[in-house]
Write a protein that holds these residues in place. Structure first.
Motif, PDB file in Angstrom:
ATOM      1  N   THR A  17       7.869   4.855   3.672  1.00  0.00           N
ATOM      2  CA  THR A  17       8.000   4.168   2.383  1.00  0.00           C
ATOM      3  C   THR A  17       8.053   5.192   1.259  1.00  0.00           C
ATOM      4  OG1 THR A  17       6.841   2.180   3.150  1.00  0.00           O
ATOM      5  CG2 THR A  17       6.885   2.566   0.784  1.00  0.00           C
ATOM      6  N   SER A  18       7.136   6.155   1.287  1.00  0.00           N
ATOM      7  CA  SER A  18       7.088   7.192   0.252  1.00  0.00           C
ATOM      8  C   SER A  18       8.362   8.018   0.248  1.00  0.00           C
ATOM      9  CB  SER A  18       5.877   8.095   0.482  1.00  0.00           C
ATOM     10  OG  SER A  18       4.674   7.357   0.435  1.00  0.00           O
ATOM     11  N   TYR A  19       8.833   8.356   1.431  1.00  0.00           N
ATOM     12  CA  TYR A  19      10.041   9.163   1.581  1.00  0.00           C
ATOM     13  C   TYR A  19      11.249   8.448   0.963  1.00  0.00           C
ATOM     14  CZ  TYR A  19      13.769  11.662   4.160  1.00  0.00           C
ATOM     15  OH  TYR A  19      14.901  12.370   4.515  1.00  0.00           O
ATOM     16  N   LYS A  20      11.406   7.191   1.292  1.00  0.00           N
ATOM     17  CA  LYS A  20      12.577   6.448   0.802  1.00  0.00           C
ATOM     18  C   LYS A  20      12.505   6.235  -0.708  1.00  0.00           C
ATOM     19  CE  LYS A  20      14.165   4.089   4.975  1.00  0.00           C
ATOM     20  NZ  LYS A  20      15.592   4.476   4.809  1.00  0.00           N
ATOM     21  N   LEU A  21      11.319   5.906  -1.226  1.00  0.00           N
ATOM     22  CA  LEU A  21      11.176   5.698  -2.664  1.00  0.00           C
ATOM     23  C   LEU A  21      11.396   7.005  -3.424  1.00  0.00           C
ATOM     24  CD1 LEU A  21       8.096   3.302  -2.719  1.00  0.00           C
ATOM     25  CD2 LEU A  21      10.457   2.708  -3.295  1.00  0.00           C
ATOM     26  N   ALA A  22      10.863   8.098  -2.894  1.00  0.00           N
ATOM     27  CA  ALA A  22      11.043   9.391  -3.547  1.00  0.00           C
ATOM     28  C   ALA A  22      12.505   9.825  -3.525  1.00  0.00           C
ATOM     29  CB  ALA A  22      10.164  10.435  -2.871  1.00  0.00           C
ATOM     30  N   LYS A  23      13.181   9.594  -2.394  1.00  0.00           N
ATOM     31  CA  LYS A  23      14.600   9.932  -2.305  1.00  0.00           C
ATOM     32  C   LYS A  23      15.422   9.123  -3.310  1.00  0.00           C
ATOM     33  CE  LYS A  23      15.260  12.851   1.276  1.00  0.00           C
ATOM     34  NZ  LYS A  23      16.133  14.033   1.274  1.00  0.00           N
ATOM     35  N   ALA A  24      14.903   7.928  -3.659  1.00  0.00           N
ATOM     36  CA  ALA A  24      15.585   7.089  -4.645  1.00  0.00           C
ATOM     37  C   ALA A  24      15.238   7.478  -6.078  1.00  0.00           C
ATOM     38  CB  ALA A  24      15.221   5.624  -4.412  1.00  0.00           C
ATOM     39  N   GLY A  25      14.375   8.487  -6.245  1.00  0.00           N
ATOM     40  CA  GLY A  25      14.087   9.013  -7.568  1.00  0.00           C
ATOM     41  C   GLY A  25      12.761   8.621  -8.173  1.00  0.00           C
ATOM     42  N   LEU A  26      11.945   7.832  -7.474  1.00  0.00           N
ATOM     43  CA  LEU A  26      10.663   7.426  -8.013  1.00  0.00           C
ATOM     44  C   LEU A  26       9.625   8.528  -7.824  1.00  0.00           C
ATOM     45  CD1 LEU A  26      12.178   4.694  -7.765  1.00  0.00           C
ATOM     46  CD2 LEU A  26       9.978   3.625  -7.244  1.00  0.00           C
ATOM     47  N   ASN A  27       8.658   8.585  -8.739  1.00  0.00           N
ATOM     48  CA  ASN A  27       7.508   9.469  -8.588  1.00  0.00           C
ATOM     49  C   ASN A  27       6.477   8.763  -7.719  1.00  0.00           C
ATOM     50  OD1 ASN A  27       8.440  11.561 -10.372  1.00  0.00           O
ATOM     51  ND2 ASN A  27       7.995  10.181 -12.073  1.00  0.00           N
ATOM     52  N   VAL A  28       6.044   9.423  -6.643  1.00  0.00           N
ATOM     53  CA  VAL A  28       5.198   8.784  -5.639  1.00  0.00           C
ATOM     54  C   VAL A  28       3.930   9.600  -5.435  1.00  0.00           C
ATOM     55  CG1 VAL A  28       5.022   8.045  -3.224  1.00  0.00           C
ATOM     56  CG2 VAL A  28       7.189   7.790  -4.446  1.00  0.00           C
ATOM     57  N   ILE A  29       2.790   8.901  -5.396  1.00  0.00           N
ATOM     58  CA  ILE A  29       1.537   9.481  -4.937  1.00  0.00           C
ATOM     59  C   ILE A  29       1.120   8.732  -3.680  1.00  0.00           C
ATOM     60  CG2 ILE A  29      -0.895   9.931  -5.435  1.00  0.00           C
ATOM     61  CD1 ILE A  29      -0.212  10.058  -8.377  1.00  0.00           C
ATOM     62  N   LEU A  30       0.971   9.471  -2.605  1.00  0.00           N
ATOM     63  CA  LEU A  30       0.594   8.895  -1.308  1.00  0.00           C
ATOM     64  C   LEU A  30      -0.876   9.218  -1.051  1.00  0.00           C
ATOM     65  CD1 LEU A  30       1.219   7.570   1.448  1.00  0.00           C
ATOM     66  CD2 LEU A  30       2.162   9.762   2.189  1.00  0.00           C
ATOM     67  N   LEU A  31      -1.676   8.172  -0.865  1.00  0.00           N
ATOM     68  CA  LEU A  31      -3.119   8.314  -0.668  1.00  0.00           C
ATOM     69  C   LEU A  31      -3.477   7.988   0.772  1.00  0.00           C
ATOM     70  CD1 LEU A  31      -4.318   6.424  -3.883  1.00  0.00           C
ATOM     71  CD2 LEU A  31      -3.932   8.881  -3.599  1.00  0.00           C
ATOM     72  N   GLU A  32      -4.272   8.845   1.383  1.00  0.00           N
ATOM     73  CA  GLU A  32      -4.682   8.653   2.772  1.00  0.00           C
ATOM     74  C   GLU A  32      -6.192   8.867   2.889  1.00  0.00           C
ATOM     75  OE1 GLU A  32      -5.587   8.204   6.515  1.00  0.00           O
ATOM     76  OE2 GLU A  32      -3.624   7.598   5.728  1.00  0.00           O
ATOM     77  N   ALA A  33      -6.864   7.913   3.544  1.00  0.00           N
ATOM     78  CA  ALA A  33      -8.315   7.979   3.681  1.00  0.00           C
ATOM     79  C   ALA A  33      -8.764   9.180   4.501  1.00  0.00           C
ATOM     80  CB  ALA A  33      -8.848   6.691   4.293  1.00  0.00           C
ATOM     81  N   GLY A  34      -7.980   9.550   5.494  1.00  0.00           N
ATOM     82  CA  GLY A  34      -8.324  10.677   6.359  1.00  0.00           C
ATOM     83  C   GLY A  34      -7.244  11.735   6.309  1.00  0.00           C
ATOM     84  N   ALA A  35      -6.736  12.100   7.493  1.00  0.00           N
ATOM     85  CA  ALA A  35      -5.610  13.031   7.599  1.00  0.00           C
ATOM     86  C   ALA A  35      -4.339  12.236   7.877  1.00  0.00           C
ATOM     87  CB  ALA A  35      -5.860  14.043   8.711  1.00  0.00           C
ATOM     88  N   THR A  36      -3.227  12.770   7.449  1.00  0.00           N
ATOM     89  CA  THR A  36      -1.951  12.072   7.595  1.00  0.00           C
ATOM     90  C   THR A  36      -1.654  11.738   9.062  1.00  0.00           C
ATOM     91  OG1 THR A  36      -1.021  13.149   5.661  1.00  0.00           O
ATOM     92  CG2 THR A  36       0.549  12.288   7.260  1.00  0.00           C
ATOM     93  N   GLY A  37      -1.266  10.484   9.292  1.00  0.00           N
ATOM     94  CA  GLY A  37      -0.732  10.086  10.584  1.00  0.00           C
ATOM     95  C   GLY A  37      -1.677  10.214  11.755  1.00  0.00           C
ATOM     96  N   GLN A  38      -2.954   9.932  11.561  1.00  0.00           N
ATOM     97  CA  GLN A  38      -3.913  10.097  12.653  1.00  0.00           C
ATOM     98  C   GLN A  38      -4.431   8.769  13.210  1.00  0.00           C
ATOM     99  OE1 GLN A  38      -4.866  13.195  14.134  1.00  0.00           O
ATOM    100  NE2 GLN A  38      -2.999  13.642  12.998  1.00  0.00           N
ATOM    101  N   GLU A  39      -3.862   7.655  12.771  1.00  0.00           N
ATOM    102  CA  GLU A  39      -4.347   6.368  13.257  1.00  0.00           C
ATOM    103  C   GLU A  39      -3.333   5.738  14.212  1.00  0.00           C
ATOM    104  OE1 GLU A  39      -7.304   5.366  13.042  1.00  0.00           O
ATOM    105  OE2 GLU A  39      -8.144   6.638  11.478  1.00  0.00           O
ATOM    106  N   SER A  40      -2.963   4.499  13.984  1.00  0.00           N
ATOM    107  CA  SER A  40      -2.124   3.757  14.935  1.00  0.00           C
ATOM    108  C   SER A  40      -0.794   4.459  15.216  1.00  0.00           C
ATOM    109  CB  SER A  40      -1.867   2.346  14.399  1.00  0.00           C
ATOM    110  OG  SER A  40      -1.046   1.611  15.268  1.00  0.00           O
ATOM    111  N   SER A  41      -0.174   5.022  14.182  1.00  0.00           N
ATOM    112  CA  SER A  41       1.135   5.649  14.365  1.00  0.00           C
ATOM    113  C   SER A  41       1.066   6.812  15.342  1.00  0.00           C
ATOM    114  CB  SER A  41       1.669   6.158  13.018  1.00  0.00           C
ATOM    115  OG  SER A  41       1.757   5.111  12.088  1.00  0.00           O
ATOM    116  N   TRP A  42      -0.021   7.576  15.286  1.00  0.00           N
ATOM    117  CA  TRP A  42      -0.201   8.709  16.191  1.00  0.00           C
ATOM    118  C   TRP A  42      -0.519   8.230  17.605  1.00  0.00           C
ATOM    119  CZ3 TRP A  42      -4.274  10.082  19.274  1.00  0.00           C
ATOM    120  CH2 TRP A  42      -4.244  11.358  19.833  1.00  0.00           C
TER     121      TRP A  42
END
Length: 368
Positions: A17-42
């Motif tokens: 989501t962040s990648y696509k919005l940023a590529k479209a020109g929006l300013n994005v702040i991505l907040l993660e409780a732990g480390a990136t990609g360490q839950e269900s996706s991993w």
């Protein structure tokens, strides 16, 4: 800072989501409780298909088909941008001894999908490690890929960090929302308040908990899945195979994933000896040589369970400025490209690639 889009959750959905919005020109702040990609996706297997696609609603099928066509070129693009290969590995997939084989073939014919009945002899010839003289029936779909999900997450993170209009804040759990007159203006975090134009909630199994702080209720809850991993020769398993709700997934380097359990035990990610034994038995039933292979890893993850696996994608009518991209259940990686494309189009008020109506939050959210 008001013209910022906040994305909560840095799993596959939040990252893309962040990648696509940023590529479209929006300013994005991505907040993660732990480390990136360490839950269900991993923790998932990374099959780029629902396990039994004919058992799902057209809403899930529409997202899956769009995403399956997108992944091969996207994997190459991410590799070029990040230097990390997500390893989109097209092997095809065999389903063995299905109880609903007729339904599967009818679904494939209706949707013009390349699923066909094949002889067991041909399966045993194609998969020499498969148990012989055991399975009776088989269906095969060519071209089905798996993606090495930990590498996909690393690749997405690296590509994001190269974009000048993206900030990634890890170890930054969101504890609540900032709002006035049912208008969301930011979030409360362990590191303080962060203000924004909009907030997109992509927090997987934790999305329901966060919405509850606003008095909203959605039926998204954690569903634990456990998996085990073997290391074999690179040519040990050339194709993905499934039977009795269990699957074997080959990586290019000979790692073999066996999964998975489905447990309704809340936020408990503890691995259990019972699950390991069950998974090992399934592994050996499919591939007898694994009886003598060492289990090199055993882990658990929490899927964001939702009714029929239909995600919530779009604005929340009850709170202006709040958006959802969550509730993908067992198919987060499968559905991520289409889900994030749809959300981006809705945010930017563009024509949508997919009919958004099945995923709308309107009428699907209750007040606590």
């Amino acid at each position: 800072m008001s013209q910022v889009t906040l994305v909560v959750g840095a799993g596959a959905i939040g990252l893309l989501t962040s990648y696509k919005l940023a590529k479209a020109g929006l300013n994005v702040i991505l907040l993660e409780a732990g480390a990136t990609g360490q839950e269900s996706s991993w923790a998932g297997g990374g099959i780029v298909s629902p396990l039994y696609p004919w058992r799902y609603s057209p809403a899930v099928t529409a997202l899956a088909h769009w995403s399956q066509a997108f992944y091969p070129s996207f994997g190459e693009q991410l590799h070029q941008e990040s230097g990390i290969d997500p390893e989109v590995h097209a092997t095809g997939l065999y389903w063995l001894d299905l109880e609903d084989e007729t339904d599967a073939l009818s679904w494939a014919q209706a949707l013009n999908r390349p699923l066909s009945s094949v002889s067991i002899d041909s399966v045993e010839a194609a998969v020499p490690s498969l148990r012989k003289n055991y399975f009776q029936h088989a269906l095969y779909m060519p071209g089905v890929a798996n993606i090495r999900n930990p590498r996909l997450l690393q690749s997405l993170r690296a590509a994001l960090l190269k974009l000048p209009n993206v900030q990634l804040r890890e170890q930054c759990p969101v504890t609540g929302f900032i709002h006035e007159n049912h208008r969301i203006t930011g979030v409360e975090t362990a590191q303080g308040k962060v203000f924004s134009e909009r907030v997109i909630l992509a927090a997987g199994a934790w999305s329901g908990q966060l919405l509850a702080t606003l008095g909203l209720k959605i039926p998204v809850k954690p569903m634990k899945g456990q998996m085990i991993l073997f290391k074999c020769a690179a040519d040990f398993l050339p194709v993905m195979v499934m039977t009795k709700e269990r699957y074997a997934i080959p990586r290019r380097d000979g790692h073999i994933l066996i999964g998975s359990t489905l447990e309704d035990v809340g936020f408990d990610k503890t691995t259990t000896s019972e699950a390991q034994t069950s998974l090992l038995n399934s592994a050996v039933e499919l591939l007898p040589e694994l009886a003598n292979a060492q289990i090199i890893k055993h882990w658990a993850g929490l899927r964001p369970g939702s009714p029929e696996g239909i995600p919530y994608i779009g604005p929340v009518p009850e709170y202006e400025g709040l958006w959802l991209n969550c509730g993908h259940f067992r198919n987060g990686l499968v559905l991520a490209p289409a889900s994030c494309q749809l959300l981006t189009e809705l945010v930017l008020q563009q024509p949508t690639s997919i009919d958004p109506s099945p995923y709308t939050t309107a009428g699907r959210i209750e007040f606590c």
